[in-house]
Write a protein that holds these residues in place. Structure first.
Motif, mmCIF file in Angstrom:
data_model
loop_
_atom_site.group_PDB
_atom_site.id
_atom_site.type_symbol
_atom_site.label_atom_id
_atom_site.label_comp_id
_atom_site.label_asym_id
_atom_site.label_seq_id
_atom_site.Cartn_x
_atom_site.Cartn_y
_atom_site.Cartn_z
ATOM 1 N N ASP A 167 -1.647 0.254 -4.267
ATOM 2 C CA ASP A 167 -2.303 1.555 -4.274
ATOM 3 C C ASP A 167 -2.620 1.998 -2.852
ATOM 4 O O ASP A 167 -2.378 1.285 -1.881
ATOM 5 C CB ASP A 167 -3.580 1.508 -5.113
ATOM 6 C CG ASP A 167 -3.770 2.777 -5.928
ATOM 7 O OD1 ASP A 167 -3.215 3.830 -5.534
ATOM 8 O OD2 ASP A 167 -4.477 2.725 -6.954
ATOM 9 N N GLN A 200 5.798 11.923 -4.516
ATOM 10 C CA GLN A 200 5.779 12.236 -5.945
ATOM 11 C C GLN A 200 6.291 13.650 -6.196
ATOM 12 O O GLN A 200 6.999 13.913 -7.186
ATOM 13 C CB GLN A 200 4.362 12.085 -6.483
ATOM 14 C CG GLN A 200 4.272 12.103 -7.992
ATOM 15 C CD GLN A 200 4.988 10.936 -8.645
ATOM 16 O OE1 GLN A 200 4.681 9.784 -8.384
ATOM 17 N NE2 GLN A 200 5.975 11.230 -9.483
ATOM 18 N N THR A 252 0.834 -1.192 0.000
ATOM 19 C CA THR A 252 0.000 0.000 0.000
ATOM 20 C C THR A 252 0.875 1.251 0.000
ATOM 21 O O THR A 252 2.020 1.232 0.465
ATOM 22 C CB THR A 252 -0.924 0.015 1.229
ATOM 23 O OG1 THR A 252 -0.146 -0.213 2.413
ATOM 24 C CG2 THR A 252 -1.988 -1.056 1.120
ATOM 25 N N LEU A 253 0.311 2.342 -0.499
ATOM 26 C CA LEU A 253 1.055 3.595 -0.604
ATOM 27 C C LEU A 253 1.010 4.332 0.737
ATOM 28 O O LEU A 253 0.278 5.314 0.909
ATOM 29 C CB LEU A 253 0.463 4.475 -1.704
ATOM 30 C CG LEU A 253 0.547 3.931 -3.131
ATOM 31 C CD1 LEU A 253 -0.163 4.874 -4.098
ATOM 32 C CD2 LEU A 253 2.000 3.749 -3.549
ATOM 33 N N TRP A 292 1.935 9.716 -0.504
ATOM 34 C CA TRP A 292 2.272 9.594 -1.931
ATOM 35 C C TRP A 292 2.412 10.966 -2.583
ATOM 36 O O TRP A 292 3.302 11.173 -3.414
ATOM 37 C CB TRP A 292 1.186 8.792 -2.661
ATOM 38 C CG TRP A 292 1.393 8.787 -4.143
ATOM 39 C CD1 TRP A 292 2.186 7.948 -4.869
ATOM 40 C CD2 TRP A 292 0.827 9.711 -5.084
ATOM 41 N NE1 TRP A 292 2.146 8.274 -6.202
ATOM 42 C CE2 TRP A 292 1.312 9.360 -6.363
ATOM 43 C CE3 TRP A 292 -0.050 10.784 -4.972
ATOM 44 C CZ2 TRP A 292 0.953 10.050 -7.507
ATOM 45 C CZ3 TRP A 292 -0.409 11.482 -6.113
ATOM 46 C CH2 TRP A 292 0.091 11.114 -7.371
ATOM 47 N N PHE A 330 4.794 4.480 -9.848
ATOM 48 C CA PHE A 330 3.760 3.921 -8.979
ATOM 49 C C PHE A 330 2.602 3.496 -9.883
ATOM 50 O O PHE A 330 1.831 4.335 -10.363
ATOM 51 C CB PHE A 330 3.317 4.964 -7.951
ATOM 52 C CG PHE A 330 4.395 5.328 -6.967
ATOM 53 C CD1 PHE A 330 4.687 4.501 -5.893
ATOM 54 C CD2 PHE A 330 5.137 6.498 -7.127
ATOM 55 C CE1 PHE A 330 5.681 4.830 -4.989
ATOM 56 C CE2 PHE A 330 6.134 6.833 -6.230
ATOM 57 C CZ PHE A 330 6.414 6.003 -5.154
ATOM 58 N N VAL A 331 2.491 2.189 -10.119
ATOM 59 C CA VAL A 331 1.576 1.697 -11.157
ATOM 60 C C VAL A 331 0.202 1.307 -10.620
ATOM 61 O O VAL A 331 -0.666 0.895 -11.392
ATOM 62 C CB VAL A 331 2.207 0.499 -11.911
ATOM 63 C CG1 VAL A 331 3.492 0.928 -12.600
ATOM 64 C CG2 VAL A 331 2.443 -0.689 -10.979
ATOM 65 N N GLY A 332 -0.002 1.415 -9.308
ATOM 66 C CA GLY A 332 -1.307 1.120 -8.743
ATOM 67 C C GLY A 332 -1.507 -0.354 -8.435
ATOM 68 O O GLY A 332 -0.611 -1.185 -8.595
ATOM 69 N N GLU A 333 -2.707 -0.685 -7.997
ATOM 70 C CA GLU A 333 -3.053 -2.067 -7.649
ATOM 71 C C GLU A 333 -3.250 -2.889 -8.917
ATOM 72 O O GLU A 333 -3.841 -2.411 -9.893
ATOM 73 C CB GLU A 333 -4.330 -2.095 -6.809
ATOM 74 C CG GLU A 333 -4.734 -3.486 -6.344
ATOM 75 C CD GLU A 333 -5.966 -3.477 -5.458
ATOM 76 O OE1 GLU A 333 -6.523 -4.563 -5.224
ATOM 77 O OE2 GLU A 333 -6.360 -2.388 -5.004
ATOM 78 N N LYS A 334 -2.772 -4.114 -8.897
ATOM 79 C CA LYS A 334 -2.904 -5.027 -10.028
ATOM 80 C C LYS A 334 -3.528 -6.337 -9.555
ATOM 81 O O LYS A 334 -3.100 -6.898 -8.545
ATOM 82 C CB LYS A 334 -1.540 -5.307 -10.665
ATOM 83 C CG LYS A 334 -0.821 -4.055 -11.177
ATOM 84 C CD LYS A 334 -1.572 -3.405 -12.333
ATOM 85 C CE LYS A 334 -0.861 -2.158 -12.833
ATOM 86 N NZ LYS A 334 -1.592 -1.503 -13.930
ATOM 87 N N ARG A 376 -4.026 8.905 -2.623
ATOM 88 C CA ARG A 376 -3.243 9.745 -3.537
ATOM 89 C C ARG A 376 -3.724 11.198 -3.497
ATOM 90 O O ARG A 376 -3.398 11.971 -4.382
ATOM 91 C CB ARG A 376 -3.333 9.210 -4.970
ATOM 92 C CG ARG A 376 -2.645 7.851 -5.173
ATOM 93 C CD ARG A 376 -2.747 7.426 -6.624
ATOM 94 N NE ARG A 376 -2.168 6.111 -6.863
ATOM 95 C CZ ARG A 376 -1.146 5.872 -7.695
ATOM 96 N NH1 ARG A 376 -0.588 6.865 -8.358
ATOM 97 N NH2 ARG A 376 -0.692 4.650 -7.884
#
Length: 419
Positions: A260, A273, A226-227, A269, A287-291, A263
């Motif tokens: 994720d 950033q 998690t971020l 985050w 940071f590509v997020g949750e997959k 944001r």
């Protein structure tokens, strides 16, 4: 003659008029599984896998109490009856009454055991304990976020308390001394034994690097979680910046974070950033997020960087090892150091950005060193951290604690041969 029914250990026998007797289905042994939520995070995934293992190996009626829901709620429902409280996460009458109603819904057939997972499930555990149900409690967390009273209560509720690594067991004991004979150290295994085997490294790299527009020769440092500050997204970014400052040549080293979280403005985050953009590294930290499927990202990477401040024994360590990744982690941050013993990774002093960056550069420059660590990671996770072994040991403890035989009985050899 009317109707007379009696409930016994072997089920319900119904006597009807005319001397006719019918056998109704036996009441099944009930076992509770408790999770604080059903998100795609470590603790809910662990208890979900435990639930699946018990449902496959045991002749029981599996039942789950979730304090709050999440994306995995449907998976829990596939393997158990689910009660999702969606109530405030605290001690309150609503939680107590709803747990009591769920526990007592089969008159004369109370659950024989509860497996409570995570310190965050302690409010449900309190209500379950009030129903005098034997309990095994799995504590994954380090105690920095919990009070001494929280641990004392869990010790009082539980027949056995399971810790994933010695570091977590020792930290809990310092917070609140453990009663003798209750603690068991039992590392959970790799949740999916096929993780890292679905595809090839070459195919994964082509897919991920192509989608992200990164060069084919990019050296990829992976982070996952998690971020938030507990997972150390700022450490992750600062190591990237330190690496850039140590060596300004155009080596294509990219840092990718999967996962994720908040944001919005003023979130961790947001400022991480902002720092990256101001330092010119926004194009090298992603940071590509949750997959839904994280496996390709692990297979496409070269190193796993565990940047957490506090992380007792994260599942992503096993996934990184199963993907053959060398691991870099901080000392004094949790159980990852125990996981990578024997050469599967490197533990640097806590928050030492210079050392972490230096080892990343070393592994990027010396592929033979990285290859040796890859082999050791794979060997260690598939020999020491098998979830099947973990689940079987939990069933052993469950049978001892509940004083019930829970496993399905195998047919006798003579019957098998006759068939």
């Amino acid at each position: 003659m009317g109707l007379l029914s009696s409930v016994g250990n072997r089920g319900l026998r119904i006597f009807r008029g005319g001397g006719r007797t019918e056998e109704a289905p036996a009441a099944r042994t009930r076992v509770l599984f408790v999770s604080h939520e059903a998100t795609r995070t470590g603790a809910p995934l662990i208890i979900l896998n435990i639930l699946k293992h018990f449902s496959q190996r045991c002749d029981i009626q599996c039942e789950t109490i979730l304090h709050n829901g999440g994306h995995l709620a449907g998976e829990f429902k596939k393997h158990s009856t689910v009660e999702c409280l969606n109530a405030p996460r605290k001690t309150c009458d609503e939680v107590t009454k709803r747990v009591q109603k769920f526990v007592q819904r089969e008159k004369g057939n109370p659950p024989v055991l509860a497996l409570c997972n995570s310190m965050e499930s302690r409010f449900i555990a309190e209500a379950v304990a009030g129903q005098r149900i034997p309990m095994i409690y799995l504590v994954h967390e380090l105690p920095s976020s919990y009070a001494e009273e929280d641990y004392q209560n869990i010790y009082a509720y539980s027949d056995k308390v399971i810790f994933p690594v010695h570091a977590v067991r020792e930290a809990a004991d310092q917070k609140a001394p453990m009663p003798q004979g209750k603690a068991v150290v039992l590392p959970q295994g790799l949740l999916n034994p096929e993780f890292g085997r679905k595809g090839t490294r070459a195919a994964a790299r082509k897919k991920i690097l192509g989608e992200m527009g990164l060069p084919e020769d990019a050296f990829v440092v992976l982070g996952c979680g998690t971020l938030d500050l507990r997972k150390g997204i700022d450490h992750f970014a600062n190591i990237a910046r330190t690496l850039h400052n140590q060596s300004r040549q155009a080596a294509p080293i990219h840092f990718i974070w999967v996962g994720d979280g908040p944001r919005w403005t003023h979130s961790p985050w947001h400022y991480v950033q902002l720092d990256l953009d101001k330092s010119g590294l926004g194009t090298h930290v992603h940071f590509v997020g949750e997959k839904a499927d994280v496996e390709p990202y692990f297979l496409a990477s070269d190193i796993f960087l565990m940047s957490s401040r506090v992380d007792p024994f994260p599942c992503v360590i096993h996934e990184a090892m199963a993907s053959g990744l060398p691991i870099i982690t901080f000392q004094n941050s949790g159980g990852a150091v125990e996981a990578i013993a024997g050469g599967a990774g490197i533990a640097v002093p806590y928050a030492d950005y210079d050392q972490a960056a230096s080892y990343i550069r070393m592994l990027a420059a010396q592929p033979e060193m990285a290859a040796g660590m890859r082999v050791k990671s794979l060997e260690r996770v598939h020999s020491r951290y098998r979830f099947e072994d973990y689940g079987d040991k939990l069933i052993d403890l469950a049978e001892i604690t509940s004083r019930k035989t829970l496993r399905r009985q195998m047919p006798r050899i003579a019957e098998v041969r006759a068939a």
